[in-house]
Structure formats: C-alpha cells, structure tokens
Motif scaffolding. Sequence first.
Motif, short mmCIF file in Angstrom:
data_model
loop_
_atom_site.label_atom_id
_atom_site.label_comp_id
_atom_site.label_asym_id
_atom_site.label_seq_id
_atom_site.Cartn_x
_atom_site.Cartn_y
_atom_site.Cartn_z
N ARG A 81 -0.91 10.23 -4.88
CA ARG A 81 -1.62 10.39 -3.61
C ARG A 81 -1.18 11.67 -2.91
O ARG A 81 -1.99 12.46 -2.44
CB ARG A 81 -1.33 9.22 -2.68
CG ARG A 81 -1.84 7.91 -3.19
CD ARG A 81 -1.64 6.84 -2.13
NE ARG A 81 -1.56 5.53 -2.76
CZ ARG A 81 -2.26 4.46 -2.37
NH1 ARG A 81 -3.06 4.55 -1.34
NH2 ARG A 81 -2.14 3.32 -2.99
N LEU A 82 0.13 11.86 -2.86
CA LEU A 82 0.66 13.01 -2.14
C LEU A 82 0.18 14.31 -2.78
O LEU A 82 -0.30 15.23 -2.10
CB LEU A 82 2.19 12.94 -2.12
CG LEU A 82 2.86 13.85 -1.13
CD1 LEU A 82 2.43 13.48 0.29
CD2 LEU A 82 4.37 13.77 -1.26
N ARG A 84 -2.40 14.85 -4.62
CA ARG A 84 -3.82 15.12 -4.46
C ARG A 84 -4.17 15.48 -3.03
O ARG A 84 -5.03 16.32 -2.78
CB ARG A 84 -4.64 13.92 -4.94
CG ARG A 84 -4.76 13.92 -6.47
CD ARG A 84 -5.55 12.77 -7.00
NE ARG A 84 -4.97 11.52 -6.57
CZ ARG A 84 -5.56 10.68 -5.74
NH1 ARG A 84 -6.73 10.97 -5.25
NH2 ARG A 84 -4.97 9.57 -5.39
N MET A 85 -3.48 14.86 -2.06
CA MET A 85 -3.77 15.22 -0.67
C MET A 85 -3.28 16.64 -0.37
O MET A 85 -3.86 17.35 0.45
CB MET A 85 -3.12 14.23 0.29
CG MET A 85 -3.77 12.85 0.29
SD MET A 85 -5.56 12.88 0.49
CE MET A 85 -6.11 12.63 -1.18
N SER A 200 -9.33 6.79 -5.73
CA SER A 200 -9.05 8.18 -5.38
C SER A 200 -9.64 8.58 -4.04
O SER A 200 -9.33 9.65 -3.53
CB SER A 200 -9.63 9.09 -6.44
OG SER A 200 -11.03 9.12 -6.30
#
Lengths: 562, 239
Positions: A81-82, A84-85, A200
């Motif tokens: 998550r991190l 991709r963010m 996602s």
Amino acid sequence: MRVMAQVAMVMNLDKCIGCHTCSVTCKQTWTNRTGMEYVWFNNVETRPGQGYPRRWQDQERWRGGWRLNRRGALTLRAGSRLARMASIFANPVLPGIKDYYEPWTYDYRNLVNAPLGDDYPVAAPRSLITGRPMAIEWSANWDDDLGGSVEHKAADPLLGGAGARAREIAEKVRFTFEETFMFYLPRICEHCLNPSCVASCPSGAIYKREEDGIVLVDQDRCRGWRQCVTACPYKKVYFNHRTGKAEKCTFCYPRVEVGLPTVCSETCVGRLRYLGVMLYDAERVAAAASVPDDQGLYEAQLGVFLDPQDPAVRAAAERDGIPRDWIEAALRSPVHALISRYRVALPLHPEFRTLPMVWYVPPLSPVVEALTETGFDGEDAGNLFGAIDALRIPVEYLAGLFTAGDPGPVRASLDKLAAMRSHMRAVNLGDAGGGETSQAARAVGMSGREVEEMYRLLALAKYEERYVIPTAAIGEAHGLEESVVQGCSLDAEGGPGMGGDVHAAGPFGEDSGRRRLPLVSLESFHVLRRRQTADDEGAVSAASPTSGPYRSDTAGDDRAER
Amino acid sequence: MRILLWGALPYVAFALLVSGLVWRHRYDRFGWTTRSSEIYESRLLRLASPVFHYGILFVLAGHLLGLFVPASWTDAIGVRERAYNLLSLIGGTLAGALAIAGIALLVYRRRTNAPVLLATTRNDKAMYVLLVGSIALGMYAKLSHASFGHGYDYRGTIAVWARSLFRLDPRTDLMAGAPVAFQVHAVVGMVLIAAVPYTRLVHMFSAPLPYFFRPYLVYRSRGPLQERPQPRGWERIGA
Ligand code: SF4
Ligand code: SF4
C-alpha cells in the motif's frame, strides 16, 4: 463457514468459432461511447497469440494480481500500500493506449464531399484520440486467426518464457505452426473471489456485491487513480480517458438481476457460455489464495466451492441469508456441474491468485484435428487418449493457461471430453446402450448416465439449462420487470448510468440535489440519434460530442474546440 | 482597498472554497477526478508529475509552517531567527524549484503532445495560469527579498495577519505594509484557493488516506431494488 453466492460463467472453448459476436454486442451495449473507444469488456483472442492488451499475461511486466511475500502472506504484485501510494502521482506500470491500440474511425465524409476527379475518393482512417489521419498498425485482435503470428508468436508470453520447458514448447509450437494448432479464448472480467482490482483501489470505489459477487466500480467514488488497471492481472479494468474514471465489465447486472443472461452469453453464436450460481465459503477464500504452490491453486479454489447437494451447506446458506430460490438455482447450476461435479472446467491463470470465476472447458478440437489429419480415427477413444498424451504441445500450452503449468487437470478434462465423444458414438452406432457404462466412460471413471448428462449440457446446451439465473430477490418480484431495470439499475451506484443516488434524500427534501441536476451528461442515446439523423453538419456538431463530448457545464469545463 | 484585499478577500476565498467543495460533492461527484492523461503519454509524465507533486507538497508544508507556527514556538525549541531564515530560504527554494521544474515539464508535455492538448479544457488552461502564476510569484517574492544573513521576516507581518484571520480580527495594516511582491503573491494565491473546487485541482481533497486503514476487499450490498428518478440523458426511449 460463511456461505456466499456468486453468479459465475463457464465457457466451452471447443465450440468457440471466433466470430466475435459476443465482443460486438457487448461493445454496442456498454462501450460505444467517447472515452471508451478502445475498450472491449469482452474480447476474443486467438491462441497462441499476444492477446489484448498486448502480452497482458506477462505479470513480470504488468505487475497484476497477487503474490506471496516473504512471510507467505498475500500482497499485491504491484507493491505494498505504502509503495503504491508513494508512486500515485504517476502509475509506473500503466498500459498506454498503444498497448491496447489507438482507436480510429474513417473519414467517410470524404466519400461524398470529395471534388470530382479521376481517382476514387477514399475514406482515410482517422485517430479517435487525436482526430488526425493515422496509420492503422494494431487493434484488439490484429493477430486474429494467427494473422501475422509467424512474426509475432515470440510475443505470446506463454511461449516467450524463460526455462527449458518454455523453450521446448515454443520450439514445438513453432515447428507445428504450419499445421496450426489454434483456438479462441473469449475473455471478460473474471469477477474474482479475491479481486486484486478491489484491493488496489485507493478510494474504495470498486466493490464486490454481496448478493451475487459481481465486481463493480462506483463511478461517483472513483477518482481516477488508475491503480486497478495495473492491479487486475487480466487487464479487465479500463480507464475512460474522457471521464477520467475506471470502468469494467458489469456482468450485465441489470440483466442478470431480472434473470436474463449477459449480453455476451445471450448472443453467443456457439451457445457455449453457461451461467449459474456457485456457492462458496467466504472464510476459505484468503487461505485458498495463499496456497504456496502455484499448481495447488486450482484444487484450492475447488475447495472453496460448496456443494449445494449437501444438506448442511443448504442449511448454512439459509442461515447466511441466501434466498431460497438462489439455493435452488445453485442445485441446478450448470456452472457448478462443469466445475465441481464433472471437473471439466478450469480457471484461467489461477497463478494470479485472484480466484477467477469465469472458467473454461479446454478445447479438444486441436487434438482431434491433429489426429484426423494423420489419418487416424479422431473419435476413437483409444486413439484419442493416446493422442492427448502424444500431442504434448496443446496439453502443455493449455496447462500454461489453465493450471499454472500442471498438465494433470488439463489431461483429465480432455480425457473426459474424449470419452464423451467415444461414448456417444458408441451409443449412436448401437455399440452400447444408452445409460450403459461404455469402455470409454469407464476409462475416465464416469458412469454412462453421467457422461450422457454431460453430453446434454455441453453438446445439446439447451437455453434453460445453460442459463440458470435466479432473479435479484424474492419478495421484490413486483419490481422485476425489465422496464424497471432500465429506470433503476443502470444508474445505480457503480453502474454505467452513473446518475442516481441510492442514498436517502438530501436535507432539502426528496428531490433536492443531484438527482434533479445531473450536471455531467455523457453521450446519450438522444445525442447519438441526433447525430445520426441530423441533416446538416451544424446541427450535428451542436448536438454531438465534437463540441462537448464530456460537458461539465458547471465547472466551465467545455472541451477545446477541435 | 486595504480592507477589501486583506480583510474581505480571504474570507470570500475561503467561503468559495468550502461552498464549492460542498456543491461539487453534492452535484458533481462524477466529475470529481484527477482527469489523468497518463494513458496518452507516460514517459514525460512519470518524471514530471511526481517531481511537481512532491515539490508542491513541500511548498504547502512550508507555507503551513511559515504562516501558522508563530516565531515564539520555534524560539521555544531553540531555533533562532537566523537558522530559521536559512531553513526557509534553502528548503523553500528547493521545494519551489522542484514544483516549478515539474510544472514546466507538465505544461510542455501538455503543449506538445496532441492527445493531451486535445484533452485540455479552457478550465484547465485558466487553472494552469493561476497555478503557475502563484508559484512563480511566490518564488520571486521570496528570492527578491532574501539574503543569507537576513531575509524578509514575514513571520512578523504576513504570518501574523494570516493567523489574525482566524480570530476574525484581520490585521490589515500588517499586510498593507508588506512588500508588493508578497502582496501580489497573496492575492493570486487566494484566488487559486477559491478556484480549487471548480477545477481539476479538486482531486487534492481525495487524498486516499483511508486506504491505509481498510481491509483489502470491499463488499457492498446491492440494497433493495426500487424505482428511482431517471437522470438527464437516461430517459426511457420507448423501445
Ligand atoms: S478480472 Fe475482474 S474482478 Fe478480477 S481483478 Fe480483474 S477486474 Fe477485478
Ligand atoms: S459469440 Fe460465442 S462463438 Fe462467437 S466468438 Fe464469442 S464466444 Fe466465441
């Protein structure tokens, strides 16, 4: 055990003639709009081939689906998550328009407007992206029927892989290319049990419906981050470049809700699509998707499905709020029969770990054809079983598609299909009585009756037996005419109608707010009709998307004039 | 004029921002998007967009720090004026340079790439002018009044004014005394803030923070089937 229900699909690849009717009718229904020109919710690709978008199966490149991290837990292949963010400002692995194809139209006007001359006027192709003349170099099925495949075949990710085995298959396929073993693979969104597109989405706009498992994008919540396009390993979420939102196959939910088959199923010329309910245990999904061995995923997913014949399952289903007619539909489900009872249907690329819910009966015809060409009787069970073994190419190639490379289940499935042919021939020629367990049937461990039932389902494929779809919900029957659907389901949240709001009325009363003032209008039926029937071009451009295909009047958001 | 610019305009801008957000959320949630053009062109974007966005985020952080953290607080933790000035000068200039480099590339890309240019609305163009304008003016104001020894001490004037706005007692006199470059930058900045909800910049308010706290899979119920009013463009066609 937590029982959930899903409307799933099986396609019998043996019967697909690659006519693209499904793609065309789907496009006419859902994606013939500006911004979606390049989008095919349903597409049919020739195998071996690159597919659409090009080389979509190559997850080294496209980073779709899930993988297991060092601790053996599921994580998106596209990154944590991190991570991709942190890279949200420009998705590092988004397919560009050229990876699909640049959509075009033809300058038909030139045919009537061209000045008198010696040459015939031509309608030159024009890009729908830039409006300029363009050279057509690729499309959604450019390598249809292996066209140009001798040049392109190295581009099939299943043949281009590393490793001795992949090279060996590639060599053999190359070798037999003149004798051509090929088949068609129609693809839609898989409406996965463990959908990576949902996982996602930063905005939480994509969701799986509790009632029927259909995966939808909430158009009002999507903010256009494009993470889902990358995360879907099947590349079945598309970016509408006009509205800036993600869109995907809706499993024709407005139709399915009232018990009608999806458009692609209904119009399929080969009558090879099956729709039915699968019951599954939602609590086992995560465990099944994290089985360490890729080749164990097929069995693991089978283990997630529940057998509606089992009274304990039916009781649990009722406890978990599955309507009774859904349970009954599950009992008669052709999809359940092909997947779990006969075990002839296989999942597409289980190694992506999304637990797909559109399964495929692998094609036997390449084998039969190859056999017949060598002068043998292509329907003789003995010959066929031998041939399935000997013709390793199709089997291994199919295993690469359906079982993460394990030839076992593919062989078992093809054997059953072969046995079915032989058994039915024996019955028709009077060599065996109907219902008798012939030699061929015995060889695959089925009774004669079972084989004949499978034959009925696969070969006769009656409409009512192919599509066993319970309607949206009992007790709401009064609202379930199709007429209501046009008014309501299309604009439900996540629907392509994108207008309505299912939430309660706003503070200013029932009709306040966005219901009465949908300030963004897409190309509608009326605009299309006006454009098709207007006499002069002025009227057309006043009404057509060229002057404002996506107007957000409120934001002063007129598109630049062309 | 003094009252208008430094006493009224800030509130008007703020009101426009808030009401615009509410209005957009109610009436145009469908139009609320980043309107990405990455699908047309990705090579330049992959470089320019992160550079710009990270730059502008640092710039934003710098503004918050400079305007809303009083000098007495930084003094309290032992950061002296000179050190602060250096930090503000070097950090601010670096962040500004990143943002400017990024947006310059982005504008270049928008101009030279045909599909991207075609997807550019008039609204976008106006937005770009405002955005580039306020960043450039800000950089100019900063650099033209800076030196390593002692820069313009906006924390004694502009910052106090900014904070006084929240006490509903604007110290317009302080702002009127500030250098013209800062004044212009402040006005353009306020217009930009007011314009955010009406342009694609609105996507800054959908920073997906909840994503970190939700489970991967989202389930939603279809809810009961019911008749709903038809939105414009989706009327029955009598077929
Ligand atoms: S196939 Fe469909 S449900 Fe599965 S990840 Fe892709 S878009 Fe999502
Ligand atoms: S309509 Fe049926 S037969 Fe034709 S391409 Fe589609 S799936 Fe195959």
